[in-house]
Design a protein around this motif. Structure first.
Motif, short mmCIF file in Angstrom:
data_model
loop_
_atom_site.label_atom_id
_atom_site.label_comp_id
_atom_site.label_asym_id
_atom_site.label_seq_id
_atom_site.Cartn_x
_atom_site.Cartn_y
_atom_site.Cartn_z
N GLY A 133 0.59 -1.30 -0.02
CA GLY A 133 0.02 -0.02 0.05
C GLY A 133 0.71 1.38 0.06
N GLY A 134 1.91 1.20 -0.65
CA GLY A 134 2.96 2.38 -0.63
C GLY A 134 2.82 3.39 -1.66
N ARG A 135 3.74 4.39 -1.26
CA ARG A 135 3.67 5.58 -2.39
C ARG A 135 5.23 5.29 -3.13
N PRO A 136 5.28 4.42 -4.00
CA PRO A 136 6.55 4.53 -4.40
C PRO A 136 6.66 5.46 -5.59
N GLY A 156 -7.16 -4.10 -3.90
CA GLY A 156 -7.90 -3.87 -4.82
C GLY A 156 -8.96 -3.06 -4.79
N HIS A 157 -9.30 -2.58 -3.62
CA HIS A 157 -10.22 -1.54 -3.33
C HIS A 157 -9.43 -0.27 -3.11
N ASP A 158 -8.39 -0.03 -3.55
CA ASP A 158 -7.50 1.18 -3.37
C ASP A 158 -7.18 1.70 -4.75
N PRO A 159 -8.21 2.35 -5.53
CA PRO A 159 -7.80 2.73 -6.89
C PRO A 159 -6.87 3.80 -6.95
N GLU A 160 -7.01 4.85 -6.04
CA GLU A 160 -5.80 5.91 -6.18
C GLU A 160 -4.50 5.56 -6.06
N VAL A 161 -4.05 4.65 -5.13
CA VAL A 161 -2.71 4.34 -4.74
C VAL A 161 -2.36 3.30 -5.85
N ALA A 163 -3.20 3.32 -9.02
CA ALA A 163 -2.85 4.33 -10.07
C ALA A 163 -1.49 4.46 -10.07
N LEU A 164 -1.14 5.10 -8.61
CA LEU A 164 0.15 5.50 -8.56
C LEU A 164 1.12 4.64 -8.53
N ASN A 165 0.95 3.46 -7.99
CA ASN A 165 1.79 2.17 -8.22
C ASN A 165 2.02 1.91 -9.61
N GLU A 166 1.02 1.95 -10.34
CA GLU A 166 1.11 1.42 -11.83
C GLU A 166 1.96 2.47 -12.70
N ARG A 167 2.00 3.93 -12.20
CA ARG A 167 2.81 5.06 -12.90
C ARG A 167 4.44 4.74 -12.37
N ALA A 168 4.38 4.32 -11.14
CA ALA A 168 5.92 4.31 -10.80
C ALA A 168 6.56 3.15 -11.11
N LEU A 169 5.60 1.96 -11.35
CA LEU A 169 6.29 0.66 -12.16
C LEU A 169 6.65 1.25 -13.59
N ALA A 170 6.07 1.98 -14.11
CA ALA A 170 6.25 2.28 -15.45
C ALA A 170 7.38 2.91 -15.59
N VAL A 183 -4.13 -7.33 -4.27
CA VAL A 183 -4.84 -8.28 -3.46
C VAL A 183 -6.17 -7.81 -3.80
N PRO A 184 -7.08 -8.92 -4.10
CA PRO A 184 -8.54 -8.31 -4.36
C PRO A 184 -9.25 -8.10 -3.15
N ARG A 185 -10.33 -7.22 -3.01
CA ARG A 185 -11.00 -6.99 -2.05
C ARG A 185 -10.32 -6.35 -0.76
N ALA A 186 -8.97 -6.04 -0.91
CA ALA A 186 -8.34 -5.46 0.16
C ALA A 186 -8.30 -4.06 0.10
N GLY A 187 -8.40 -3.12 1.01
CA GLY A 187 -8.53 -1.57 1.22
C GLY A 187 -7.17 -1.11 1.35
N HIS A 188 -6.71 0.11 1.49
CA HIS A 188 -5.50 0.72 1.60
C HIS A 188 -4.74 0.05 2.86
#
Length: 213
Positions: A133-136, A156-161, A163-170, A183-188
């Motif tokens: 649930g990080g801010r990479p 999976g229930h933490d869409p904003e984070v 998106a930030l992780n996908e951007r960092a991975l790229a 992790v499905p159904r997990a929040g932040h």
């Protein structure tokens, strides 16, 4: 578990060390967002790693005085250069003690950014990173320099984070073997039943694959 003062430059930071039998790999935890080494979520993941044979070091990135100030201002928890600098010094200290044959980093929230910066700065010692649930994204220009295979775990229930992780991975080196897992159904905070246990399982598998044993 041993309570100890961890040297980090001109300060001593309070820490709790669980050594693995035979001096095997140690996972160093970097908390974030106003948390501390007493974080129940990080403690739970550390316990799961201990059960699987890993040593763990949880320590406070801030001194008690700094934590008191941060509780009022919420400023230091986002000071990634400060947090990463402390983590780099702790990694160097741990490596110098000979207490671990391999060092992994586990970062949560802003601690994930500190972990990635530290991995980029200590590539010969840090051989794997896990973010929960990080801010990479806050690691900024250090991201392409991270050579240690890094696993970004997001609920999976933490869409904003997510998106930030996908951007960092790229922004990271695709050849280094970094991955993002949802992790499905997990929040932040991964408070849902079984969510932290899944984080522990994923982390143990990642460290087992990428840390010297």
């Amino acid at each position: 578990m041993s309570a100890l003062d961890v040297p980090a430059g001109d300060v001593l930071l309070q820490g709790d060390l669980v050594e693995a039998a035979g001096g095997e790999a140690v996972v160093v935890f970097a908390h974030g967002s106003g948390s501390s080494r007493r974080s129940p979520r990080n403690r739970r993941v550390a316990d799961l790693l201990n059960e699987r044979g890993f040593g763990t070091l949880l320590f406070d990135l801030l001194t008690p005085e700094e934590e008191e100030m941060d509780a009022r201002t919420a400023r230091l928890r986002f000071d990634i250069p400060l947090l990463a600098g402390r983590l780099v010094q702790v990694v160097a200290w741990l490596g110098a003690t000979g207490a671990a044959r391999g060092i992994g980093l586990f970062g949560a929230s802003t601690g994930a950014a500190a972990a990635l910066v530290a991995a980029a700065r200590r590539p010969d010692e840090v051989t794997a990173v896990v973010s929960r649930g990080g801010r990479p994204d806050l690691a900024g220009p250090a991201l392409p320099e991270v050579r240690a295979p890094s696993l970004l775990i997001v609920g999976g229930h933490d869409p904003e984070v997510l998106a930030l992780n996908e951007r960092a991975l790229a922004a990271m080196d695709a050849d280094a073997g970094h991955e993002l897992t949802v992790v499905p159904r997990a929040g932040h905070l991964f408070e849902e039943p079984g969510a932290l246990e899944e984080v522990g399982r994923l982390s143990a598998e990642w460290f087992r694959a990428h840390l010297p044993q």
